[in-house]
Each structure stands twice: as structure tokens, then as C-alpha cells.
Design a protein around this motif. Sequence first.
Motif, PDB file in Angstrom:
ATOM      1  N   LYS A 115     -48.413   9.473   0.375  1.00  0.00           N
ATOM      2  CA  LYS A 115     -48.334   8.840  -0.976  1.00  0.00           C
ATOM      3  C   LYS A 115     -49.086   8.955  -1.952  1.00  0.00           C
ATOM      4  O   LYS A 115     -48.880   8.861  -3.286  1.00  0.00           O
ATOM      5  CB  LYS A 115     -47.989   7.345  -0.753  1.00  0.00           C
ATOM      6  CG  LYS A 115     -46.626   6.941  -0.219  1.00  0.00           C
ATOM      7  CD  LYS A 115     -46.512   5.237   0.155  1.00  0.00           C
ATOM      8  CE  LYS A 115     -45.520   4.852   1.142  1.00  0.00           C
ATOM      9  NZ  LYS A 115     -45.657   3.580   1.464  1.00  0.00           N
ATOM     10  N   LYS A 116     -50.428   9.258  -1.533  1.00  0.00           N
ATOM     11  CA  LYS A 116     -51.698   9.173  -2.372  1.00  0.00           C
ATOM     12  C   LYS A 116     -51.488  10.602  -3.452  1.00  0.00           C
ATOM     13  O   LYS A 116     -51.172  11.543  -2.723  1.00  0.00           O
ATOM     14  CB  LYS A 116     -53.029   9.427  -1.645  1.00  0.00           C
ATOM     15  CG  LYS A 116     -53.419   7.992  -0.998  1.00  0.00           C
ATOM     16  CD  LYS A 116     -54.609   8.232  -0.289  1.00  0.00           C
ATOM     17  CE  LYS A 116     -55.250   6.838   0.570  1.00  0.00           C
ATOM     18  NZ  LYS A 116     -56.333   7.067   1.326  1.00  0.00           N
ATOM     19  N   LYS A 117     -51.778  10.402  -4.611  1.00  0.00           N
ATOM     20  CA  LYS A 117     -51.805  11.504  -5.660  1.00  0.00           C
ATOM     21  C   LYS A 117     -52.919  12.600  -5.220  1.00  0.00           C
ATOM     22  O   LYS A 117     -52.594  13.633  -5.452  1.00  0.00           O
ATOM     23  CB  LYS A 117     -52.030  11.069  -6.929  1.00  0.00           C
ATOM     24  CG  LYS A 117     -51.759  12.059  -8.075  1.00  0.00           C
ATOM     25  CD  LYS A 117     -51.920  11.555  -9.327  1.00  0.00           C
ATOM     26  CE  LYS A 117     -51.776  12.256 -10.395  1.00  0.00           C
ATOM     27  NZ  LYS A 117     -51.953  11.803 -11.950  1.00  0.00           N
ATOM     28  N   ALA A 118     -53.775  12.084  -4.615  1.00  0.00           N
ATOM     29  CA  ALA A 118     -54.988  13.019  -4.154  1.00  0.00           C
ATOM     30  C   ALA A 118     -54.605  13.855  -3.149  1.00  0.00           C
ATOM     31  O   ALA A 118     -55.061  15.058  -2.879  1.00  0.00           O
ATOM     32  CB  ALA A 118     -56.371  12.395  -4.000  1.00  0.00           C
ATOM     33  N   GLU A 119     -53.566  13.538  -2.332  1.00  0.00           N
ATOM     34  CA  GLU A 119     -53.020  14.315  -1.248  1.00  0.00           C
ATOM     35  C   GLU A 119     -51.750  14.963  -1.497  1.00  0.00           C
ATOM     36  O   GLU A 119     -51.002  15.694  -0.477  1.00  0.00           O
ATOM     37  CB  GLU A 119     -52.802  13.117  -0.152  1.00  0.00           C
ATOM     38  CG  GLU A 119     -54.146  12.450   0.436  1.00  0.00           C
ATOM     39  CD  GLU A 119     -55.216  13.439   1.422  1.00  0.00           C
ATOM     40  OE1 GLU A 119     -54.823  14.646   1.471  1.00  0.00           O
ATOM     41  OE2 GLU A 119     -56.084  13.045   1.749  1.00  0.00           O
ATOM     42  N   ILE A 120     -51.338  14.995  -2.623  1.00  0.00           N
ATOM     43  CA  ILE A 120     -49.992  15.762  -2.804  1.00  0.00           C
ATOM     44  C   ILE A 120     -49.990  17.224  -2.586  1.00  0.00           C
ATOM     45  O   ILE A 120     -48.991  17.652  -2.126  1.00  0.00           O
ATOM     46  CB  ILE A 120     -49.586  15.494  -4.287  1.00  0.00           C
ATOM     47  CG1 ILE A 120     -48.010  15.745  -4.583  1.00  0.00           C
ATOM     48  CG2 ILE A 120     -50.385  15.989  -5.398  1.00  0.00           C
ATOM     49  CD1 ILE A 120     -47.003  14.909  -3.789  1.00  0.00           C
ATOM     50  N   ASP A 121     -51.173  17.597  -2.700  1.00  0.00           N
ATOM     51  CA  ASP A 121     -51.211  19.184  -2.551  1.00  0.00           C
ATOM     52  C   ASP A 121     -51.092  19.382  -0.990  1.00  0.00           C
ATOM     53  O   ASP A 121     -50.333  20.217  -0.590  1.00  0.00           O
ATOM     54  CB  ASP A 121     -52.547  19.883  -3.139  1.00  0.00           C
ATOM     55  CG  ASP A 121     -52.620  21.210  -3.104  1.00  0.00           C
ATOM     56  OD1 ASP A 121     -51.893  21.879  -3.938  1.00  0.00           O
ATOM     57  OD2 ASP A 121     -53.339  21.826  -2.234  1.00  0.00           O
ATOM     58  N   TRP A 122     -51.730  18.746  -0.307  1.00  0.00           N
ATOM     59  CA  TRP A 122     -51.747  18.941   1.200  1.00  0.00           C
ATOM     60  C   TRP A 122     -50.442  18.464   1.666  1.00  0.00           C
ATOM     61  O   TRP A 122     -49.641  19.323   2.529  1.00  0.00           O
ATOM     62  CB  TRP A 122     -52.711  17.903   1.837  1.00  0.00           C
ATOM     63  CG  TRP A 122     -52.248  17.611   3.354  1.00  0.00           C
ATOM     64  CD1 TRP A 122     -52.819  18.441   4.360  1.00  0.00           C
ATOM     65  CD2 TRP A 122     -51.727  16.558   4.004  1.00  0.00           C
ATOM     66  NE1 TRP A 122     -52.372  18.081   5.673  1.00  0.00           N
ATOM     67  CE2 TRP A 122     -51.657  16.937   5.277  1.00  0.00           C
ATOM     68  CE3 TRP A 122     -51.011  15.862   3.370  1.00  0.00           C
ATOM     69  CZ2 TRP A 122     -50.893  16.265   6.285  1.00  0.00           C
ATOM     70  CZ3 TRP A 122     -50.198  14.989   4.421  1.00  0.00           C
ATOM     71  CH2 TRP A 122     -50.337  15.147   5.902  1.00  0.00           C
ATOM     72  N   ALA A 123     -49.884  17.296   1.187  1.00  0.00           N
ATOM     73  CA  ALA A 123     -48.501  16.891   1.508  1.00  0.00           C
ATOM     74  C   ALA A 123     -47.439  18.239   1.097  1.00  0.00           C
ATOM     75  O   ALA A 123     -46.592  18.690   2.247  1.00  0.00           O
ATOM     76  CB  ALA A 123     -47.963  15.894   0.873  1.00  0.00           C
TER      77      ALA A 123
END
Length: 900
Positions: A378-386
Motif C-alpha cells: 500500500k505504501k506509495k514509496a513501495e509502489i515501484d517494487w510492488a
Amino acid sequence: MPHEIITKIEQKLHEEKWTRTAIGAYTVTMIKELDDLLVQLSEEDLQDEAKQLCDQHLEESKNSIIALYLSGMISLKKQLLDDTNLTKVINLFAQNIKWQIVEHICLQMLAEGENKFALKSLIECYKNEGQDAKLLETEERLVRVDIEEADIVFSLAQRFEKEKNLEKATDYYKKGIHRYIHKKNFPRVREIWLKLLEDPAQDIEYFRLVATKVEKNLGSDKSVQLLEDLYPILVKAKNWDEAIALQLVINDFEPKSTFVRKEVVECVRKKYEANPKTEEYIRTSNLNDSWKPLREALEDFKKQIAYEKGNFVFHKAWGVGRIREVRDQEFVIDFETRQNQVIGQKMAVENLISLAKNDIRVLIATTKDPRKLAERIKKKAEIDWALKTILGSFGNKADMKTIKSILVPKLLKESEWTTWGTMARNHFRESTDFAISPDRPDEFLLRTTPIAIDEKLYNKFKVEKDFFKRIDIFMDFLEKAGDSSDYSGEIFSSFTNILKSNKVNQEVIASSLLVQMYSKDFPSFNPGNIKSFPEYFAQIEDREALFTALHHQKIQTEFLKQIEKNLPNWPEIFCELYPASKSAWIIESLMKKKHSDLVAKLFNELIERHKLYREPMFEAGKIILSELYPVLSQQFNFEKVYITLIHDLDLTARDIANKKDLAANKKLNKQLLTFLFGEADGHLTQFLNQADEQSLRRIFSLIQDVRDLPAKQKQEVKDLIIKRFPHFTFADAAPTKVVSSRKGILTTLKMFNAKNQELQQIVNIEVPKNSKEIEEARALGDLKENAEYHAAKERQTFLNAAVTTLTTEIGSATVIDRKEVDAGKVAFGTRVTLEDHEAEKLEHYTILGPWESKPAENIISYLSPLGDKLMGAKAGERLKFTINERKYDFTVKSIEVADF
């Protein structure tokens, strides 16, 4: 009389005609004199008159240098996209080897913006004069402007390669290869291809893209040739995955090629040479056998070699599994829903998918705390990884439907998907690590190397079907990539091709406006000679309908600008278009040019025909009442404007109730309500504070009749009137709702719903249950002495009576909304404070209906004896009455709307 500048031009034209000035006699100084005239014409706003004079002269003297030059430069300065006359005059001087004049004219043209013909003429000039430095600079300018020019690009690449400027040489070779593909010049394409292959740092994605483009434009056989050139380089670099992928592409074109199969097998051996079972898997997957399709055999091989102990697999019914044990010709696998499952090798190959340890499905199945994984997703900072993890799990491509099926509901709630999906789409759009599939608009690709922004936007443009959304992409493309990209011309040509249509519609008009908007700043987009805006405009059958169909604000604004710039009767056209546009820009333009009389006429027509033009009437009303243009507002009766807006408020409310054009009516109703009554705006309140008594009477009478207008707004207007005119009578106003009617029960929505539920409980549950009890008692026999039967029948009578009573009461009940309650007198829904003169104390009663009555809590029914006596009383009124021989003496101290 003609202006002296026009007279001077006439004299020059006459002199040229009669002296028959030879081209060889012209000098740069003579051309500069014409330049001075052009400056004066611009300052005196005489360009149109001068051009008309020169064009008439050219009908008799086709090779008049003066007429050609002046007419051509005026066209250029006015952005008429017609350089025919300048082309002719340059060719005349070039044929006579007057290179200094050619250079001067070209530079004058280029001062107005890049021009392909001027640049090409300069190149010819500098070649003849041997000016190498200027030649190089001009050639580089030309290839930026002329995206079809390929030969000069190729020569520049060769030049920089000789100078050891390899970075610049590579850049020009890349430009050249794309241009030669479009020209279908395969020998030159392959020559450049081999040059680029010499650079070991080149991106494999780039070569794959070029090969695909060659396949589409020149055929699969040419694409295979290029891939065969690339293959040895991949093998030498031991890039086995890319080498295999390349041979598979060739296999698609040549499925029976034994060479391709042999090379794939060899690459497989090299890649898995450390695995002792490689040869066994090659044999069991039939990778060497020509009868089995190569891709299918390779997939079987990959599955077998992936089925090692500890590896993960996926079954569509059993979910993720982990291989516990590998036996001869079978596997023991622990799945999410089945443990210790034994599967034969053949079944495994046919039904299982091998998964990497970082596959999103594996992460979900194996994580000890799913909440932590969900929080990371859910974290915006992790959207690339997701997104990289998810797309990487599906062969580096997936659509939003697939992504949702993975995340919802295991990691995301359904209610969280929309927000997360929007964040994902934004990241797909912004990150160069992702691309939109060139074939499917909702499928996204994970790049092994970052995608160039121009290619990313080009792919987005290709899959977009909506014409006006394509315009947005085109504008975004120019902002981020400019016109130097090899994709820019292809995108722009999609709009210029529309101009070839014989029928003028919204797409043709929008395309012509785009050309007009960008041809000056981006000369590479110069489409040559096209119709002028007045010519297109003259072919429009329904101007208002076409304007409405231009679903793009910038295009609509440009359309209006071109009307004002090119058409003498633009004020009348603006008035015609205003109802469709509702554009404040139209009114601003008309008022700037002192056309307040036309605007007043337009607004009066809108007031008279407001039922048909509610939205433009609202915009006009705001302009009038805001007094933005005092000279305009002074021509209107504000009361009439307010009355019209109140009428429209009522009309929109009625249309909403009838479910007519819901979205538009809800939007306008809300805007009108805010404008008239809103705390921030409250324009009507300002007017009522100044209006005379008769105006107030008329306005209030209208407000009382407005459908669904909250009681609060009505009461606020009423209070304002009473404050200004304490003795004001509301005879013309609609009567306050009578809430003591004996014809039906008044009730709250909450109790109405509760009674409905009670009725449904009896009908759907209690009655069927009672019928079953009667049948069971009847089965016992001897009905006279059967106590169970008589009890069940008594229960049936009670239930039937309850159903009848509830049905009648509910059918005649009227639900009262809290917004409808008038606190000016005691009524249903009010809380009244009474001074009891007998007991010398204050008492509080809430007046509701018989269903809500709770006397112990001082909630009494308006139908009760006390409630009936209190109904209609006003604050300050003294009440004396007798109920059941008890005397009451009350003074009403206050009345307020109850909380219900």
C-alpha cells in the motif's frame, strides 16, 4: 486615398514592370529596402492591403520579384502556412547564381521560424560558396526540422565517426536507421544496423524495437536478416536468454528451420551446463525433435528443470505449492490447500507453472504475517517494487484485471483498490521502467532497460482510440520530447492525414487548429499548403453543434481565437456560439472591443429563453450580477435576473425528481443553490437587503414554490424580510405544511422504516410460522379439544389484524423530514418549552406522532389531547384549556426544531 506606403509599393511594382528589371540586376540592398517596407506595413497594420495588391499584380506579372517577396513574407509573418511565393523567388535567384540574395532571403524566412525549404536552399548556397562551418550547422538544423531527411543524417553520422565523435555519430546513425525504414531502403538500414552492432554497449531493447519496426514496414524476411546479424554477438556475450528469445522470434517466421532448433538446443546446453539432468530434460521435453513445436518443447524443458526440491509451482485449483521431494517420474508437493500431493511428471508438465521465489504469488503464500506484506504494497514509496514484482511474476507484462485478481482481497480490500489502482496507473505513466503495450491499452510492460519518454508516449498514443485524448497525449509528447524525436512526425501525420477528408467535422477542425498552433514553434510539423481557417470555417454546417463536439478546452479556445482573428463578423459568431460554449472568454473579448450592446442583446435573449438555455443563463446571470462590466450590468433589472435564476433552480429540482438528465441537472442545481443562498456567495441575500417591499414579496412567493428547497433557506429569507419589514404579511406565500391532519399518520423516517420492518417480520416470518403451527396442531386430530390448535388460530386472528392495521397505517403515513419543520409555530417535529403558571415551573415537550409517543420521556403525539391543544401555537402566546376536567395555563416560551 491609399496610404503612402501602399502608394510607394504601387510605384515600385509599376517601375519594375515597365523597366523590366532583370534578376541579375537585383542586389541584397534592394531586398533590404523591401524589408524596410515590411516593417512599416506591420507598424501601420497594412499587411492585408499590401498582400492583396501584390497578389493582384502577380496575376499579370507572375515573376515579379517585388510582389513575390512582399506577398510571401507577409504570408509567413501572418502564419498562413503558404510559402509558395518565397519558394518561387528563391528558385529564381538560385537559377541565376545570386547566392548572397538567396542567403539573405532564407535568413529572413528563418527569422520567423524554422523552414525546411529555406534550410535546404541555404545548404545549397553554402555548398556552392564552400562555407563548411555554416553548411554543417545548417544541415544539423535541417535534420531536426525535416524528419523525412535521411541522406544528410547518414552523411553527418559518417562525418562524426571519422572525427572520432562516436556518441554523436551513434545518435545520427540511430536517427538515420528509422528514417530509412520509413523510406523502405533496406540496404541502407542494414548498413547502419551493422554499424550499430559494433558498439557492445548498445541496448538489446533498442535492437528488438528496430527489428520489429523493420518487420512491420519491410517484411519478416528483412527482420530475420537483421536478427541473424545480432545473434552471434549475443552468443559471444553469453547472453543465453536473449539469444534463445531471438531464435524463437526467427522460429515464428521460419518454424521448420532446423538451424534455429539446433541453436536453441545449444544455447540451452550452455545456460544449464552445471545441471547434471540437462541432457535428460532435453530428451524428455523433445527439444531436439522437429515434430514438436519449438516454443512448446522449450516450455516443457523449463518446467522440468525448474522442478527441483524446494522450488515453487502453481496449480490453478490448489494454489502455490513447494516441491518437497523429487522421485523417479513424480513429485511430492505441498500446496496451499493440499499437503503431500503426489504428481506424475507428465501431469506436472501439463498442469503446473514454475514460480520464482520472488513471485508475488509465492510471497503471498509464504509470508508469515500477511499484514506486513499488505502494508508494504500500500505504501506509495513501495509502489515501484510492488509493480515490478507483480509484472515480473507474469513474464514482465500484466493488465489491471490480473493485478487486481492477485491483490484483492488477499492484500487489498475492494474499497482500497480504486485508490491503489490510480496510484499504480500514475506510476506506470511516469516511470521509464514501464511501458504501455502497443497492442492493448490496459496492459503494461516491465522493461529490462528504461524506455525513452518519446517511445513511451508514442505507444500510449497508438493504443488510444479517443481522438481528443490523443490530442492530450500529443501535447504531452511535445512538452516532454519535443519535435526532434523520430516518433513526432508519425504522431503529427495522424492529424495532417485527417485534413485530407472532404467532409469538415470536429476532427478536421481540431486537426487544422493543431497545425496552426504548433507549426510555428515546431517547423518540422509544417504540412505544406493546407486550407486557411476561413476556408474550413465556411464548410461547417452547424457551428454550435461542431463547437460542442470539440471536447478539448485548448482547441475550443483556439477555435474562438481564429474566428476573432480571421472573420470580420466575429462578434455575431461569438454571440451565436455563446450558448454552446458558456465561455467567459467570449464575453471578455466582446466587451474589450466595445460590443456591450451585442452582449446585452444576447443576455436578454437568454433570460427570455432561459428554460432552453439554463446553463448559459446561469453564467450570464453571474456576469450581470457581479457587475464585472458596469456598463453592461446597468442595462438589466437585477430582480428579473434573480427571478429567472430562481425559476431555473425550481426547474432543475423538478427534472431531478423526474430523473431527467440527472448529472447535468444535479450539477446546475447545486451551483444555483450555492450562488443564491451559499454562505460564501449568498448573492440573493445581498439583493434582498436592498430590495423594496414589493420585490421581496415577489421573490419570497417564488422561493416558497421551489421544489425541494431546504426549509432552512426559506426560513432565512423569511427572517430577513421580517427584520426589514416587521409588519410584512406572507399572504402570497405558500401555507406552512399542516401537520395535524387526521387523514393519515405523520411520522419520522426512522419510525416509518421500523414499522415497515415490523410488517415484513409478521408477513414473511410470523404468518408462515403460524400456518405451520396450525397444520401441525390439525394433524393431532379432535379439533374441539385441541388446545394447541385453538391457540394457533387465536394467534392467526391477531396476526391478520396486525397486518391489516399496519398496512393501512403505513399506506396513509406521511414521512416528515427535519428540513421541512417550521419552528415558527408548534408542529410535528418541534420541541416546545412551556411556562406552567399553575405549577410555576418550566416544562418541555417534543411533538411527534403516535408511533413515536413516549409520555414518560415528554415525547407526545400531535394527536394526543395535550398535543392537539398545543398545535399551531407561537412563541409568546398564552394558552388556557381544560383536558379531563384538569385546567392548564401555559405560556409558550420557545419553539425549536427537535432532533429526530
